[in-house]
Motif scaffolding. Structure first.
Motif, PDB file in Angstrom:
ATOM      1  N   GLY A 236       0.847  -1.183   0.000  1.00 35.08           N
ATOM      2  CA  GLY A 236       0.000   0.000   0.000  1.00 35.08           C
ATOM      3  C   GLY A 236       0.884   1.235   0.000  1.00 35.08           C
ATOM      4  O   GLY A 236       2.087   1.149  -0.251  1.00 35.08           O
ATOM      5  N   PRO A 237       0.308   2.405   0.284  1.00 35.36           N
ATOM      6  CA  PRO A 237       1.117   3.620   0.404  1.00 35.36           C
ATOM      7  C   PRO A 237       1.981   3.501   1.656  1.00 35.36           C
ATOM      8  O   PRO A 237       1.504   3.670   2.772  1.00 35.36           O
ATOM      9  CB  PRO A 237       0.073   4.735   0.522  1.00 35.36           C
ATOM     10  N   ASN A 238       3.244   3.166   1.481  1.00 31.39           N
ATOM     11  CA  ASN A 238       4.053   2.634   2.574  1.00 31.39           C
ATOM     12  C   ASN A 238       4.705   3.711   3.425  1.00 31.39           C
ATOM     13  O   ASN A 238       5.434   4.562   2.927  1.00 31.39           O
ATOM     14  CB  ASN A 238       5.121   1.707   1.986  1.00 31.39           C
ATOM     15  N   LYS A 239       4.466   3.628   4.726  1.00 30.97           N
ATOM     16  CA  LYS A 239       4.967   4.616   5.681  1.00 30.97           C
ATOM     17  C   LYS A 239       6.482   4.507   5.883  1.00 30.97           C
ATOM     18  O   LYS A 239       7.190   5.505   5.938  1.00 30.97           O
ATOM     19  CB  LYS A 239       4.245   4.425   7.015  1.00 30.97           C
ATOM     20  N   VAL A 240       6.981   3.284   6.009  1.00 33.19           N
ATOM     21  CA  VAL A 240       8.407   3.127   6.322  1.00 33.19           C
ATOM     22  C   VAL A 240       9.288   3.545   5.143  1.00 33.19           C
ATOM     23  O   VAL A 240      10.405   4.034   5.338  1.00 33.19           O
ATOM     24  CB  VAL A 240       8.741   1.694   6.780  1.00 33.19           C
ATOM     25  N   MET A 241       8.791   3.373   3.926  1.00 31.79           N
ATOM     26  CA  MET A 241       9.554   3.843   2.770  1.00 31.79           C
ATOM     27  C   MET A 241       9.679   5.366   2.800  1.00 31.79           C
ATOM     28  O   MET A 241      10.727   5.927   2.502  1.00 31.79           O
ATOM     29  CB  MET A 241       8.896   3.373   1.477  1.00 31.79           C
TER      30      MET A 241
END
Length: 326
Positions: A236-241
């Motif tokens: 998904g829209p990735n936070k850690v990236m």
């Protein structure tokens, strides 16, 4: 939210108390310790007094819309929720069939009854009428996640942060690092933990897993690594990236929705396939070419600062909530 609204009520699926919150923020626990799937259906009726106090509901996940659909039908309370990605793909990969069926059944009513939908991926912007949707991607606090590089380049550290589940494709990452003189650090926990440790030992990959790290400690971890890698099968829209890129850490990500909107291949990171050979090839590019690595990392920080600054995105979200609660 606490600065913009009279009162915030957080309905938790757990029987928990949370300290250190603003005075106008109330946490309503699942004090009967009912299983979360059943609690989704019972929540509005168990907490009637609190439900009637609410002018609107903010939901962050499709599965979380069950109670909001019910409050809309029975009490005419409006809600807004995030439509981020195909949640069913995650459930299918991890063989969570009950969750998969639930997601399939609630998708249409969730969209139908919602007052507004927050779209977090550009590719989904045209799925919904403009009067009912707003594009707000996930954001990151660029004042907390900042570049403070403390890298030892003798043995490069490859970092990933995420759940230890099949969806994250960590088996392929471990196989990609076979015969490379690097260390692999994964921050996360999950059902695949023992399998990943055994696979790393079998292939002589130097693996360290940190089960849980406080969010305030993550910037230091990002800044101590050489390359951040997320080889997910679906995402998904990735936070850690976002966090890694904000810390000006060069990144490699699989060419899937949610990552390929953040990573411009060769400019803000490198895109790879999900197979070990492709992952390995892209990691080698970055650890062998300092100039390329530094250029990509700098571009990544600039992109996050311009497009994913949490302060600016929160303003848009709060404005959407104010429209909802009119």
């Amino acid at each position: 939210f606490s600065k913009n609204f009279k009162e915030i009520i957080i309905f938790s699926y757990a029987n928990e108390t949370v300290g250190g919150l603003p005075k106008n923020v109330i946490v309503v626990p699942n004090k009967y310790k009912i299983h979360r799937f059943l609690y989704m259906f019972l929540l509005p009726f168990i907490n009637l007094e609190k439900i009637f106090k609410c002018d609107g509901f903010r939901v962050y996940h499709l599965l979380g819309t069950i109670q909001s659909i019910l409050t809309k039908i029975f009490f005419n309370k409006p809600y807004i929720f995030n439509y981020s990605y195909n949640y069913g793909d995650f459930a299918k990969i991890e063989k969570k069939w009950l969750q998969y069926v639930l997601l399939y059944l609630i998708k249409f009513p969730a969209i139908h009854f919602a007052s507004y939908i927050i779209v977090t991926l550009k590719k989904n912007k045209d799925r919904f009428p403009s009067y009912k949707s707003v594009f707000i991607p996930n954001g990151v606090d660029i004042n907390i996640f900042i570049p403070e590089r403390k890298v030892d380049r003798k043995i490069p550290v490859i970092l990933s942060v995420g759940r230890l589940e099949e969806q994250k494709n960590y088996k392929s990452l471990i196989l990609a690092l076979k015969n490379l003189n690097v260390k692999l650090l994964i921050v996360g926990d999950g059902s695949q933990r023992d399998n990943l440790i055994n696979l790393a030992n079998k292939n002589r990959v130097k693996l360290k897993i940190l089960k849980k790290v406080d969010n305030t400690k993550l910037p230091e971890i990002y800044n101590s690594a050489n390359v951040f890698v997320l080889p997910s099968l679906v995402e998904g829209p990735n936070k850690v990236m976002l966090e890694a890129m904000a810390c000006q850490l060069p990144v490699v990500g699989s060419n899937v929705d949610g990552l390929n909107e953040l990573i411009i291949d060769g400019k803000t990171g490198l895109l790879c396939a999900t197979a070990p050979n492709s992952i390995k090839e892209n990691i080698q590019y970055l650890i062998s070419d300092n100039q390329l690595s530094e250029k990509i990392a700098k571009n990544a920080r600039e992109k996050i600062t311009k497009e994913y600054n949490l302060d600016i995105l929160l303003e848009k979200e709060i404005n959407s909530m104010k429209m909802l609660c009119k």
